[in-house]
Design a protein around this motif. Structure first.
Motif, short mmCIF file in Angstrom:
data_model
loop_
_atom_site.label_atom_id
_atom_site.label_comp_id
_atom_site.label_asym_id
_atom_site.label_seq_id
_atom_site.Cartn_x
_atom_site.Cartn_y
_atom_site.Cartn_z
N ALA A 119 -58.75 -29.56 13.39
CA ALA A 119 -57.51 -29.18 14.49
C ALA A 119 -57.49 -27.78 15.00
N LEU A 120 -57.25 -26.87 13.78
CA LEU A 120 -57.37 -25.44 13.99
C LEU A 120 -58.65 -24.99 14.69
N ALA A 121 -59.78 -25.48 14.17
CA ALA A 121 -61.05 -24.84 14.64
C ALA A 121 -61.27 -25.38 16.33
N LEU A 122 -60.68 -26.61 16.63
CA LEU A 122 -60.87 -27.01 18.08
C LEU A 122 -59.80 -25.97 18.78
N ALA A 123 -58.75 -26.00 18.15
CA ALA A 123 -57.56 -25.16 18.94
C ALA A 123 -58.08 -23.82 19.29
N ALA A 124 -58.82 -23.22 18.13
CA ALA A 124 -59.25 -21.70 18.37
C ALA A 124 -60.39 -21.34 19.57
N LYS A 125 -60.74 -22.58 19.65
CA LYS A 125 -61.99 -22.51 20.88
C LYS A 125 -61.51 -23.37 22.06
N ALA A 126 -60.30 -23.55 22.16
CA ALA A 126 -59.52 -24.13 23.41
C ALA A 126 -60.22 -25.54 23.75
N ILE A 127 -60.53 -26.13 22.81
CA ILE A 127 -61.49 -27.72 22.91
C ILE A 127 -60.20 -28.54 22.66
N PRO A 128 -60.18 -29.74 23.74
CA PRO A 128 -59.26 -30.57 23.67
C PRO A 128 -59.53 -31.43 22.25
N PRO A 129 -58.71 -32.01 21.76
CA PRO A 129 -58.83 -32.50 20.35
C PRO A 129 -59.57 -34.09 20.78
#
Length: 330
Positions: free
Chosen positions: A303-313
């Motif tokens: 979840a943190l890695a996706l958020a860091a790249k602005a990728i929707p979960p």
């Protein structure tokens, strides 16, 4: 040097005549490092059992057209339903990922599909021979109930044949292409290793697979180290991107020991981008405790890695046992 007991073939850029290897890669660590890890502390305590988030799935017999669905059974075992085919990856229904039934990593989450509720299985992909990926008891059951077509890298066919003597098996090297049950499968590199015991390290090949169907391409990796993203970039260049990538996110701590063989969630998110996948599904977590991290750590890190790249979960879900992902069209 001990002779290879599983495979005999010509020397290549990843086979030295006795053992397979990762080109320009990192060999698995030895016994002393294993002891350093095992006695070094820092291992999180997992629960003995985990309550399911959802009831076990009862899949439809098949999906047609452009539909593509993935159902999590557990760890690296997933049911892929696409283009009328039902495909299982690294199937393990046993209680332990171990050569014996009384010791070794024990399942904490029940399978997300009861074995008797499986739809007709057409293809079984076995990516390599580690016990959490190649379970001979399950392969025997699958052959008896479904008579699927097994697909596996070089040197693993003997294990499958021992479990299912009448099995149909396609054995592939990196770079090979084969038509199986109406799909086209490509065997591609992964940065990993293999062993079933103490004297057979790297004597059977490990691999990722690309599945080509009329509903789109799927990139499935059973286990891999990130390896500077080399294999992800190569897959995108060769295949032109994917509707779905199925990527491991667990069994990654401690990093000094695991980095070469198991990517972490941040690596998986990076790999999703490098291979140009529209969507991804996470696996290899929350079923068998193989390494140090807590049971929920991979999902939190993802979840943190996706958020860091602005990728929707919703583009990269981490499915628990029984959960289903219907892969959208891009």
């Amino acid at each position: 040097m001990a002779a290879n007991r599983y495979y005999h073939g010509p020397v290549s850029d990843h086979f030295d005549g006795t053992r397979f290897f990762n080109p320009n890669g990192i060999e698995p660590r030895g016994f002393l490092d294993l002891l350093r890890w095992q006695f070094g502390g820092g291992k999180a305590r997992w629960p003995d059992t985990v309550a399911p988030r959802v009831p076990p799935a009862k899949p439809e017999p098949a999906l047609a057209g452009k539909e593509m669905r993935v159902t999590m059974v557990g760890h690296a075992t997933l049911l892929i339903q696409v283009a009328g085919l039902n495909i299982l990856t690294d199937p393990v229904w046993s209680q332990r990922a171990s050569p014996v039934s009384f010791a070794g990593p024990k399942r904490v989450a029940a399978p997300g599909i009861a074995f008797q509720d499986l739809p007709p299985i057409h293809i079984v992909i076995v990516t390599h021979n580690h016990y959490d990926h190649l379970d001979t008891d399950t392969l025997t059951r699958l052959q008896a109930a479904h008579r699927p077509h097994f697909v596996t890298p070089l040197g693993n066919d003997g294990f499958i044949r021992g479990a299912a003597p009448e099995a149909r098996i396609t054995v592939m090297d990196w770079g090979d292409k084969a038509e199986v049950a109406g799909a086209v499968l490509h065997c591609e590199p992964a940065h990993h290793w293999s062993a079933r015991g103490t004297g057979d390290r790297r004597m059977a090949l490990w691999a990722a697979f690309v599945i080509e169907t009329e509903a789109g391409r799927i990139y499935h990796i059973g286990d891999t180290g990130f390896h500077q993203g080399i294999n992800y970039r190569a897959a995108a260049e060769k295949h032109g991107g994917f509707r779905l990538a199925i990527l491991p996110i667990g069994a990654y701590e401690p990093r000094w020991f695991m980095e070469a063989q198991h990517q972490n969630p941040a690596d998986a998110v990076e790999g999703m981008g490098l291979c140009r996948a529209d969507y991804a599904v996470a696996h290899h977590f929350a079923t068998f405790q193989l390494t140090n991290e807590a049971i929920d750590a991979p999902e939190q890190a993802l979840a943190l890695a996706l958020a860091a790249k602005a990728i929707p979960p919703e583009r990269f879900p981490a499915l628990r046992a029984g959960e289903v992902f219907d892969v959208p069209m891009a």
